[in-house]
Design an enzyme around this catalytic site. Structure first.
Site, PDB file in Angstrom:
ATOM      1  N   TYR A   1       0.508   5.683   1.513  1.00  0.00           N
ATOM      2  CA  TYR A   1       0.494   6.384   2.801  1.00  0.00           C
ATOM      3  C   TYR A   1      -0.839   6.188   3.508  1.00  0.00           C
ATOM      4  O   TYR A   1      -1.903   6.180   2.876  1.00  0.00           O
ATOM      5  CB  TYR A   1       0.718   7.886   2.596  1.00  0.00           C
ATOM      6  CG  TYR A   1       2.160   8.262   2.348  1.00  0.00           C
ATOM      7  CD1 TYR A   1       3.072   8.324   3.396  1.00  0.00           C
ATOM      8  CD2 TYR A   1       2.598   8.552   1.060  1.00  0.00           C
ATOM      9  CE1 TYR A   1       4.401   8.665   3.166  1.00  0.00           C
ATOM     10  CE2 TYR A   1       3.922   8.892   0.821  1.00  0.00           C
ATOM     11  CZ  TYR A   1       4.817   8.949   1.882  1.00  0.00           C
ATOM     12  OH  TYR A   1       6.134   9.274   1.645  1.00  0.00           O
TER      13      TYR A   1
ATOM     14  N   GLY B   1       0.804  -1.214   0.000  1.00  0.00           N
ATOM     15  CA  GLY B   1       0.000   0.000   0.000  1.00  0.00           C
ATOM     16  C   GLY B   1       0.835   1.260   0.000  1.00  0.00           C
ATOM     17  O   GLY B   1       2.057   1.231  -0.177  1.00  0.00           O
TER      18      GLY B   1
ATOM     19  N   ILE C   1      -6.706  -1.369   4.455  1.00  0.00           N
ATOM     20  CA  ILE C   1      -6.075  -2.682   4.563  1.00  0.00           C
ATOM     21  C   ILE C   1      -4.658  -2.583   4.029  1.00  0.00           C
ATOM     22  O   ILE C   1      -4.429  -2.032   2.949  1.00  0.00           O
ATOM     23  CB  ILE C   1      -6.857  -3.746   3.767  1.00  0.00           C
ATOM     24  CG1 ILE C   1      -8.279  -3.890   4.315  1.00  0.00           C
ATOM     25  CG2 ILE C   1      -6.139  -5.093   3.794  1.00  0.00           C
ATOM     26  CD1 ILE C   1      -9.171  -4.763   3.457  1.00  0.00           C
TER      27      ILE C   1
ATOM     28  N   CYS D   1      -3.658   6.550   0.643  1.00  0.00           N
ATOM     29  CA  CYS D   1      -3.599   5.463  -0.343  1.00  0.00           C
ATOM     30  C   CYS D   1      -3.484   5.976  -1.765  1.00  0.00           C
ATOM     31  O   CYS D   1      -3.827   5.279  -2.722  1.00  0.00           O
ATOM     32  CB  CYS D   1      -4.800   4.530  -0.188  1.00  0.00           C
ATOM     33  SG  CYS D   1      -4.890   3.758   1.436  1.00  0.00           S
TER      34      CYS D   1
END
Length: 230
Positions: free
Chosen positions: A90, A88, A158, A188
């Site tokens: 930030y 992922g 997530i 994200c």
């Protein structure tokens, strides 16, 4: 297979040993949490530790996943920034946000990263449903989203890592964090949508309310849990 096709029974452990469920009452420093996860994951792989879900809060901070773009860090001086090995981009962690670090042995479940992410999404969707919140996944981006008039907002994130098919890092659910703290990053890497929380949606819920729902929904997908002894 689409993530919508993942069934709860796909992720039940065999044999069906309880997952240790642990809740930290006080905020946990980020690096301390990472070090502990490393130890537990090594123990799970060695067979000396049971699977574990660890619920906690952090002080306000940003984490940079393996796909993070420095351009998405709008205010690097607002809070501490930690590079992390999870997938992922930030994300923000802070008071009022429930973080659940998920340490499961996929050798005993399924060696399927996409399926595991879908199972975590199912867990969050089922948790939100207990509060009559309709959470949705998106095939083109990870996380859980809620539709609002004229827009959609992210309510849960997530980010996982696997080592020898044992998972760590996990999920975060916005119960009542300060939403302004997300403004120091592009969460994200997504600029077209906002961020929300259960309280922002008009639900006066406590962290304990969220924890009860998270545990009940988790057991439906991943099997029984047992509280960590004090």
């Amino acid at each position: 297979m689409k993530r919508d096709d993942i069934l709860p029974s796909d992720w039940l452990a065999t044999p069906n040993a309880p997952v240790v469920w642990e809740i930290s009452e006080e905020p946990v420093p980020y690096l301390e949490a990472v070090a502990r996860m490393e130890q537990v994951v090594a123990g799970i792989h060695a067979g000396t530790e049971p699977e574990r879900v660890w619920l906690l809060e952090h002080g306000s901070l940003y984490t940079a996943g393996t796909s993070a773009n420095i351009k998405d860090l709008r205010d690097p001086n607002r809070f501490p920034v930690f590079k992390t090995g999870r997938g992922g981009q930030y994300t923000y962690h802070g008071p009022g946000q429930r973080v659940a670090y998920v340490m499961l042995d996929l050798n005993r479940r399924q060696k399927d990263v996409r399926g595991f992410v879908a199972a975590l999404e199912n867990w969050l969707i089922a948790t939100l449903a207990r509060f009559n919140v309709h959470g949705e996944r998106r095939e083109d981006r990870v996380g859980i989203w809620v539709e609002r008039p004229g827009r959609e907002d992210k309510i849960a994130a997530i980010g996982i890592r696997l080592r020898k098919w044992v998972s760590f890092h996990g999920i975060s659910l916005n119960v009542d964090p300060c939403l302004e703290h997300f403004e120091g990053i592009i969460p994200c890497g997504i600029t077209d949508h906002g961020v929300t929380s259960l309280v922002d949606l008009g639900l006066p819920l406590s962290m304990n309310d969220a924890d009860i729902a998270l545990r009940a929904a988790f057991e439906e997908i991943f099997g029984p849990t047992i509280m960590n002894p004090k």
